[in-house]
Design a protein around this motif. Structure first.
Motif, mmCIF file in Angstrom:
data_model
loop_
_atom_site.group_PDB
_atom_site.id
_atom_site.type_symbol
_atom_site.label_atom_id
_atom_site.label_comp_id
_atom_site.label_asym_id
_atom_site.label_seq_id
_atom_site.Cartn_x
_atom_site.Cartn_y
_atom_site.Cartn_z
ATOM 1 N N SER A 177 4.055 -12.335 -6.554
ATOM 2 C CA SER A 177 4.419 -11.146 -6.720
ATOM 3 C C SER A 177 4.960 -10.719 -7.996
ATOM 4 O O SER A 177 4.590 -11.537 -9.041
ATOM 5 C CB SER A 177 5.734 -11.184 -5.854
ATOM 6 O OG SER A 177 6.777 -12.082 -6.462
ATOM 7 N N HIS A 220 1.594 -4.899 2.115
ATOM 8 C CA HIS A 220 2.193 -6.236 2.293
ATOM 9 C C HIS A 220 3.110 -6.292 3.539
ATOM 10 O O HIS A 220 4.004 -5.090 3.652
ATOM 11 C CB HIS A 220 2.919 -6.573 1.074
ATOM 12 C CG HIS A 220 3.584 -8.094 0.913
ATOM 13 N ND1 HIS A 220 4.403 -8.471 1.766
ATOM 14 C CD2 HIS A 220 2.933 -8.943 -0.034
ATOM 15 C CE1 HIS A 220 4.813 -9.881 1.386
ATOM 16 N NE2 HIS A 220 3.582 -10.163 0.265
ATOM 17 N N HIS A 271 -2.863 -12.451 3.404
ATOM 18 C CA HIS A 271 -3.496 -12.927 2.243
ATOM 19 C C HIS A 271 -4.890 -13.444 2.264
ATOM 20 O O HIS A 271 -5.157 -14.294 3.321
ATOM 21 C CB HIS A 271 -2.833 -14.288 1.591
ATOM 22 C CG HIS A 271 -3.259 -14.710 0.289
ATOM 23 N ND1 HIS A 271 -3.110 -13.923 -0.946
ATOM 24 C CD2 HIS A 271 -4.335 -15.833 0.032
ATOM 25 C CE1 HIS A 271 -3.778 -14.585 -1.779
ATOM 26 N NE2 HIS A 271 -4.372 -15.695 -1.414
ATOM 27 N N THR A 293 -2.023 -11.266 -0.918
ATOM 28 C CA THR A 293 -0.476 -11.024 -1.170
ATOM 29 C C THR A 293 0.211 -12.446 -1.480
ATOM 30 O O THR A 293 1.519 -12.444 -1.505
ATOM 31 C CB THR A 293 -0.225 -10.755 0.497
ATOM 32 O OG1 THR A 293 -0.412 -11.941 1.260
ATOM 33 C CG2 THR A 293 -0.723 -9.686 0.888
ATOM 34 N N HIS A 313 2.449 -2.040 -4.006
ATOM 35 C CA HIS A 313 3.893 -2.742 -3.731
ATOM 36 C C HIS A 313 5.039 -1.315 -3.403
ATOM 37 O O HIS A 313 4.452 -0.526 -3.164
ATOM 38 C CB HIS A 313 4.347 -3.415 -5.073
ATOM 39 C CG HIS A 313 4.737 -2.259 -6.178
ATOM 40 N ND1 HIS A 313 3.818 -1.325 -6.674
ATOM 41 C CD2 HIS A 313 5.872 -2.286 -7.248
ATOM 42 C CE1 HIS A 313 4.125 -0.958 -7.755
ATOM 43 N NE2 HIS A 313 5.455 -1.264 -8.178
ATOM 44 N N ASP A 358 6.575 -7.594 -2.436
ATOM 45 C CA ASP A 358 5.680 -7.021 -1.435
ATOM 46 C C ASP A 358 4.424 -6.412 -2.335
ATOM 47 O O ASP A 358 3.790 -5.668 -2.192
ATOM 48 C CB ASP A 358 6.263 -5.784 -0.870
ATOM 49 C CG ASP A 358 7.004 -4.815 -1.919
ATOM 50 O OD1 ASP A 358 6.545 -4.667 -2.639
ATOM 51 O OD2 ASP A 358 7.964 -4.298 -1.400
ATOM 52 N N THR A 359 4.131 -7.417 -3.455
ATOM 53 C CA THR A 359 3.032 -7.158 -3.797
ATOM 54 C C THR A 359 1.411 -7.357 -3.317
ATOM 55 O O THR A 359 1.380 -8.486 -2.851
ATOM 56 C CB THR A 359 2.726 -8.032 -5.426
ATOM 57 O OG1 THR A 359 3.801 -7.604 -6.167
ATOM 58 C CG2 THR A 359 1.527 -7.603 -6.368
ATOM 59 N N MET A 360 0.570 -6.397 -3.458
ATOM 60 C CA MET A 360 -0.681 -6.387 -2.735
ATOM 61 C C MET A 360 -1.749 -6.138 -3.438
ATOM 62 O O MET A 360 -1.891 -5.130 -4.027
ATOM 63 C CB MET A 360 -0.767 -5.487 -1.431
ATOM 64 C CG MET A 360 -2.295 -5.657 -0.609
ATOM 65 S SD MET A 360 -2.190 -4.560 0.592
ATOM 66 C CE MET A 360 -2.650 -3.043 -0.111
#
Length: 630
Positions: A252, A170, A234, A249, A148, A257-259
């Motif tokens: 969150s 992300h 994703h 992805t 992130h 922008d969480t990956m």
């Protein structure tokens, strides 16, 4: 008066002419109508993990290694999920975790290169990570993976001398890093948000002693961010240095922008989803809306992969499929419970403040070490959700006409018997260990006379005690910082302005637009003037501010505006930054040939003087560098 909080509550109700509601029966007939919760009896304050330590519940204090006084329950919970020190640990044949108590990273050695997950909070972190990697292998770094947008600021020194490195993250990450990173609804508020961030990351506390730093202590420094050059979709799969990866992805956590990184052949997940404490749905600095449903969705993706090893940020590495699955199920249930029970309370007629102690965790969630209340406080979350859902109104028609709190204080303090009586009541509450109530009482006097010496010390004492009793790693440093400031032992900025680097990273009109909110409408009530700004380092793009009788309109295309400018300034973004931060005047910059002005420079400065200024003597002008977990 009795020190028993329950007896004290009954006595308070009786003295107010209200009888405490008897306990509800264990079961209710299916035919009997169920009433709403009583507005007076049956309080759950003493069951609230957030509030009970500050309202008379027994608290055992402990000491951290540096002498910091902390609620022992917080120290114990912290030890279960946080790495104790900075060290690099081999967790699999080809995976090493580089952990600290505040930020984590990892690297995977493949057939012909290295893949690095996370790069740290500053340039120094990146240098240390590179040194640790080189102790293990001299293979080139092939890819950097960002979980992130927070721990991404050590990339430049990490990659020194490397070539053709994939930077994977992300799709939202680069855009989010263009801002200062605090996640503002309105970017104009970022200077205030940064001042709060510095407080709750222990920046103004001593390194040792009773008031010493404890919890997440982030060293803020120069940024070394390298942008994502391969944004993933994703479910996208890639093979890097012979290692298979899959990226997710959806959902969150603390940023949009969480990956999630999945290594299917080894059943290893690298994530920013399972934190070493409960999901921090609300943060006091004032961030973008954190949707419990989004955190739930991210948790579900991770849970359903059924990892056998979980590398987290900044948690201890977890191993064991069943244990990981159980923790993730509980984490998902926490997000659902916090949202659903808040909505249930709303449907029962509870407003934001009524919800503070309404949502309670069942024992199996309360006892999960990854749901410990050691970062944010659970009492913050339901009001936050309720205000996002419905706004501030609690449903009582009378509160549509509520007075500002200073007006309440002006009338309530005399009704309570005057200043001395309120001080006495606050000290009585302090003796009864009802520190939250004592602070409420002190707050009424504070709004009337914040310069009162006795009051300042009493407030400082109460805040220090509250800091020692709370389990929150956010509430503790914020409260202690305020106490030290009241005692004259710390200088705390009200605002942290942007740096030249940040101003230059945006389009040339961004901070001209932000400047409009600083107009003083009283000073500017009779002014009608327009200043045009032509940015010589951005193809002479021209924007403007039109001051119109106390209001400012930002003009994104000055050449097409309906009126001609009174003043035109040709300058670079660096020159504008000096004006924006009040480091120089138009006349001074013109004298130094740092801008060209069409019109009277002194008259233009008089217009700019209608705007509030950043005042160095009142603000510690610390650069708004990147920071870690927010």
């Amino acid at each position: 008066m009795s020190n028993s909080p329950i007896n004290r509550r009954d006595a308070l109700l009786a003295s107010a002419g209200i009888l405490a509601t008897a306990a509800a029966p264990a079961s209710v007939s299916a035919q009997a109508p169920q009433s709403s919760p009583s507005p007076v009896g049956g309080s759950t304050i003493l069951k609230s993990q957030s509030l009970a330590p500050l309202m008379g519940a027994p608290v055992q204090l402990g000491k951290a290694e540096n002498g910091a006084i902390v609620n022992q329950a917080a120290l114990d919970a912290h030890a279960k999920t946080f790495p104790p020190r900075r060290e690099t640990i081999k967790v699999a044949d080809n995976i090493w975790v580089m952990q600290t108590p505040s930020v984590g990273s990892a690297f995977i050695v493949g057939t012909d290169g290295v893949i690095v997950w996370e790069t740290g909070d500053n340039l120094e972190d990146g240098k240390i990570y590179r040194e640790e990697i080189r102790k293990v292998t001299d293979k080139p770094i092939k890819a950097v993976l960002y979980s992130h947008s927070h721990e991404v600021l050590g990339t430049a020194p990490l990659l020194e001398g490397e070539k053709d490195v994939l930077i994977i993250g992300h799709p939202n990450l680069n855009a989010n890093l263009q801002t200062s990173g605090v996640g503002a609804y309105f970017p104009e508020t970022e200077p205030l948000q940064w001042a709060r961030v510095y407080q709750y990351f222990n920046a103004f506390l001593p390194n040792e002693g009773p008031d010493g730093k404890w919890g997440l202590t982030v060293e803020l420094g120069a940024r070394g961010f390298v942008p994502v050059n391969h944004p993933v979709k994703h479910g996208e799969e890639m093979t890097i240095a012979g290692i298979r990866f899959q990226f997710f992805t959806e959902g969150s956590t603390d940023s949009s922008d969480t990956m999630l990184v999945w290594m299917p052949d080894q059943k290893v997940a690298l994530n920013n989803v399972l934190w070493p404490y409960a999901p921090n749905i609300y943060t006091p600095r004032g961030s973008l809306w954190r949707d419990p449903r989004a955190w739930r969705d991210a948790t579900r993706v991770l849970r359903d992969l059924q990892p056998e090893m979980l590398i987290g940020q900044p948690t201890l590495t977890l191993k064991g499929k069943d244990a990981i699955f159980a923790h993730l199920n509980n984490y998902l249930d926490f997000s659902n419970l916090m949202l659903d029970q808040t909505l249930r309370g709303i449907l029962k007629g509870l407003g934001p403040e009524d919800l503070i102690d309404f949502v309670q965790l069942p024992d199996h969630l309360r006892n999960d070490p990854y749901l410990a209340e050691i970062y944010g406080l659970f009492a913050w979350y339901p009001p936050y959700i309720a205000e996002y859902a419905l706004g501030w109104w609690d449903g009582d028609a009378a509160t549509l006409f509520r007075l500002p709190r200073k007006e309440v204080a002006l009338r309530l303090v005399p009704a309570l018997g005057g200043r001395d009586k309120v001080i006495a009541l606050a000290k009585e509450a302090q003796q009864n260990k009802e520190y939250a109530w004592a602070l409420e009482l002190v707050g009424y006097l504070w709004r009337l006379d914040p310069g009162d010496t006795e009051l300042r010390q009493l407030k400082a004492d109460l805040l220090r005690t509250a800091a020692q009793h709370t389990t929150s790693m956010i509430a503790r440093p914020v409260s202690l910082t305020a106490a030290l400031a009241l005692e004259g032992k710390a200088k705390v900025p009200r605002l942290v302005p942007p740096t030249l680097e940040q101003v230059k990273s945006f389009g040339p009109g961004e901070f001209v637009d932000r400047h409009r909110v600083r107009i003083d409408p009283v000073k500017a009530k009779d002014t009608d003037a327009m200043i045009r700004f032509e940015f010589t380092d951005a193809d002479n793009k021209a924007v403007a501010l039109h001051v119109r009788r106390g209001v400012v309109e930002y003009v994104p295309d000055a050449g097409r505006y309906y009126r001609k400018p009174d003043f035109t300034l040709a300058l670079t973004r660096e020159g504008w930054t000096k004006l924006y931060l009040n480091q120089a005047t138009v006349a001074q910059l013109a004298d130094r040939n740092e801008l060209k002005v069409v019109g009277d420079a002194a008259a233009c400065d008089r217009v700019l003087d209608l705007f509030d200024k950043f005042e160095p003597e009142k603000n510690t002008l610390v650069p708004a560098s990147g920071v870690g977990r927010l």
